[in-house]
Scaffold this active site. Structure first.
Site, mmCIF file in Angstrom:
data_model
loop_
_atom_site.group_PDB
_atom_site.id
_atom_site.type_symbol
_atom_site.label_atom_id
_atom_site.label_comp_id
_atom_site.label_asym_id
_atom_site.label_seq_id
_atom_site.Cartn_x
_atom_site.Cartn_y
_atom_site.Cartn_z
ATOM 1 N N ASP A 12 0.834 -1.327 0.053
ATOM 2 C CA ASP A 12 -0.026 -0.112 0.100
ATOM 3 C C ASP A 12 0.754 1.210 -0.026
ATOM 4 O O ASP A 12 1.003 1.946 0.925
ATOM 5 C CB ASP A 12 -1.078 0.042 1.233
ATOM 6 C CG ASP A 12 -0.076 -0.033 2.501
ATOM 7 O OD1 ASP A 12 -0.829 0.434 3.584
ATOM 8 O OD2 ASP A 12 1.094 -0.332 2.675
ATOM 9 N N ASP A 17 6.784 1.095 1.973
ATOM 10 C CA ASP A 17 6.416 0.264 0.760
ATOM 11 C C ASP A 17 7.409 0.494 -0.544
ATOM 12 O O ASP A 17 7.752 -0.450 -1.107
ATOM 13 C CB ASP A 17 4.988 0.374 0.596
ATOM 14 C CG ASP A 17 4.115 -0.002 1.531
ATOM 15 O OD1 ASP A 17 3.739 0.966 2.141
ATOM 16 O OD2 ASP A 17 3.480 -1.034 1.555
ATOM 17 N N ASN A 41 -2.659 2.917 3.292
ATOM 18 C CA ASN A 41 -1.834 4.069 3.631
ATOM 19 C C ASN A 41 -2.836 5.299 2.910
ATOM 20 O O ASN A 41 -3.114 6.353 3.413
ATOM 21 C CB ASN A 41 -0.602 3.991 3.141
ATOM 22 C CG ASN A 41 0.363 3.297 3.982
ATOM 23 O OD1 ASN A 41 0.033 3.590 5.410
ATOM 24 N ND2 ASN A 41 1.239 2.931 3.673
ATOM 25 N N THR A 126 2.782 -5.897 2.798
ATOM 26 C CA THR A 126 3.253 -4.750 3.443
ATOM 27 C C THR A 126 2.260 -3.951 3.671
ATOM 28 O O THR A 126 2.553 -2.851 4.073
ATOM 29 C CB THR A 126 4.376 -4.174 2.957
ATOM 30 O OG1 THR A 126 3.967 -3.652 1.566
ATOM 31 C CG2 THR A 126 5.521 -5.241 2.773
ATOM 32 N N PHE A 167 -1.085 -0.717 12.324
ATOM 33 C CA PHE A 167 -2.013 0.134 11.146
ATOM 34 C C PHE A 167 -2.447 -1.173 10.412
ATOM 35 O O PHE A 167 -3.765 -1.231 9.923
ATOM 36 C CB PHE A 167 -1.332 1.207 10.460
ATOM 37 C CG PHE A 167 -2.029 1.528 9.414
ATOM 38 C CD1 PHE A 167 -1.829 1.314 7.953
ATOM 39 C CD2 PHE A 167 -3.000 2.553 9.507
ATOM 40 C CE1 PHE A 167 -2.551 1.632 6.977
ATOM 41 C CE2 PHE A 167 -3.595 2.986 8.665
ATOM 42 C CZ PHE A 167 -3.560 2.924 7.190
ATOM 43 N N ASN A 168 -1.550 -1.875 9.924
ATOM 44 C CA ASN A 168 -2.041 -2.885 8.752
ATOM 45 C C ASN A 168 -3.063 -3.743 9.341
ATOM 46 O O ASN A 168 -3.914 -4.129 8.643
ATOM 47 C CB ASN A 168 -0.806 -3.614 8.348
ATOM 48 C CG ASN A 168 0.181 -2.814 7.177
ATOM 49 O OD1 ASN A 168 -0.263 -1.655 6.880
ATOM 50 N ND2 ASN A 168 1.562 -3.184 7.363
ATOM 51 N N HIS A 241 9.356 0.149 8.148
ATOM 52 C CA HIS A 241 8.777 -0.797 8.482
ATOM 53 C C HIS A 241 9.079 -2.050 7.424
ATOM 54 O O HIS A 241 9.368 -2.993 7.701
ATOM 55 C CB HIS A 241 7.446 -0.536 8.760
ATOM 56 C CG HIS A 241 7.027 0.426 9.645
ATOM 57 N ND1 HIS A 241 7.090 0.130 11.162
ATOM 58 C CD2 HIS A 241 6.618 1.710 9.582
ATOM 59 C CE1 HIS A 241 6.812 1.194 11.945
ATOM 60 N NE2 HIS A 241 6.678 2.187 10.793
ATOM 61 N N ASP A 242 8.256 -1.758 6.431
ATOM 62 C CA ASP A 242 8.195 -2.672 5.154
ATOM 63 C C ASP A 242 9.208 -3.518 4.575
ATOM 64 O O ASP A 242 9.419 -4.638 4.572
ATOM 65 C CB ASP A 242 7.245 -2.025 4.098
ATOM 66 C CG ASP A 242 5.977 -1.571 4.596
ATOM 67 O OD1 ASP A 242 5.328 -0.850 4.260
ATOM 68 O OD2 ASP A 242 5.406 -2.354 5.335
#
Ligand code: RIB
Ligand code: CA
Length: 316
Positions: A12, A17, A41, A126, A167-168, A241-242
């Site tokens: 996203d 990402d 996102n 992700t 979040f995800n 993060h991703d």
């Protein structure tokens, strides 16, 4: 030289990402078969445009891009414009993308790519898990074509969208529940490990010194991302993060994991979307996931920066 791992990224974009896509495309340990997009996102229209932008600016060609689900399985879509901006990839100015989408829906592209590849494929989600959950429920036979699912999402501790939920997972808890109950090998790269992947000024300096158009775009992306994390959470540097999930696939030695039972809270009034990680076997529930707990920070950034360099030099 090990055989590259066949991977489909479901994302996203999203600043982090974007770097995950570049790492997967630029590292020789990965054979990036496809990129699928999902709402998270930002709206799926915007995350898809951003995936096309990333492929264009990074010179990623020959990798099919397909648009996926526009909303979670059950609840309305929540986006993260406060973190990633109104476009979902605020910061750099992007030219009109030259990479287009394929006409198939993301779930159909995933199913076809998995079925056609001669060996099982690793899925690297992700973003919210809506596309992956639909693949597993609409096409259950696809499970035999999946080597493992290595996802960015969740947390063994606190959340980042609610006090309890990352979040995800928070965006689509039902889909996450389907994935963690799928019986497939699942590795969860949650906030516990991704908050160790901080894009510090030293990292940005290394990117700047690559001196390519792509590296400059990455610095602009990280600079915007840093301003959001400073404003919202007081972070001195933003956690990327991703790409941690991709790094786990590249070299499991970069991301240390422990085995645990993970369940997704669907009904908690205050905790819906939390990943409840039983690190100490309190519950007696069976292990259903590997949970990432430690990042080899130096190896991680070496691989991320090397991938950006490889792609950037190709574009010169
Ligand atoms: O919580 C972080 C996750 O949510 C990352 O995947 C980021 O891109 C957002 O999707
Ligand atoms: Ca993401």
């Amino acid at each position: 030289m090990t055989v590259p791992v066949p991977v489909v990224i479901d994302c996203d974009p999203g600043h982090d990402d974007a770097l995950a896509i570049m790492l997967a495309a630029g590292d020789p340990a990965i054979d990036l078969l496809a990129i699928t997009t999902v709402a998270g996102n930002q709206t799926v229209e915007r995350t898809t445009l951003n995936a096309r932008r990333v492929c264009t600016v990074a010179g990623i060609t020959g990798v099919p891009v397909a648009e996926g689900c526009a909303r979670p399985l059950v609840q309305p879509l929540l986006v993260a414009g406060d973190v990633h901006g109104d476009s979902g990839l605020d910061g750099p100015r992007f030219s009109e993308p030259t990479v287009d989408v394929v006409p198939e829906h993301a779930v159909e592209l995933m199913r076809r790519v998995l079925a056609e590849h001669p060996e099982p494929v690793t899925l690297v989600p992700t973003g919210p898990l809506t596309n992956v959950a639909l693949l597993l429920t609409r096409h259950p036979d696809s499970a035999r074509d999946i080597r493992e699912i290595v996802l960015m999402g969740g947390s063994a501790g606190r959340g980042n969208r609610t006090p309890a939920a990352e979040f995800n997972i928070h965006v689509d808890p039902e889909s996450a529940d389907i994935v963690f109950n799928s019986g497939l090998p699942v590795t969860m790269c949650g906030l516990d490990v991704t908050h160790q992947a901080l894009a510090t000024p030293d990292v940005l300096g290394r990117l700047e010194r690559l001196d390519t158009g792509l590296s400059r775009t990455c610095v602009e992306l990280m600079t915007y991302f840093a301003s959001a994390y400073r404003r919202l959470w007081g972070f001195a540097a933003p956690p990327l993060h991703d790409p941690v999930a991709v790094a786990r696939v590249i070299d499991p030695g970069i991301v240390r994991c422990v085995e645990a039972n993970v369940v997704v809270e669907l009904h908690g009034r205050y905790t819906r979307g939390a990943t409840v990680v039983d690190l100490h076997q309190y519950t007696g529930r069976p292990v259903n996931a590997r949970v990432a707990v430690e990042l080899d920070v130096e190896m991680f950034w070496d691989r991320v920066i090397a991938a950006v360099d490889v792609l950037g030099r190709r574009m010169r």
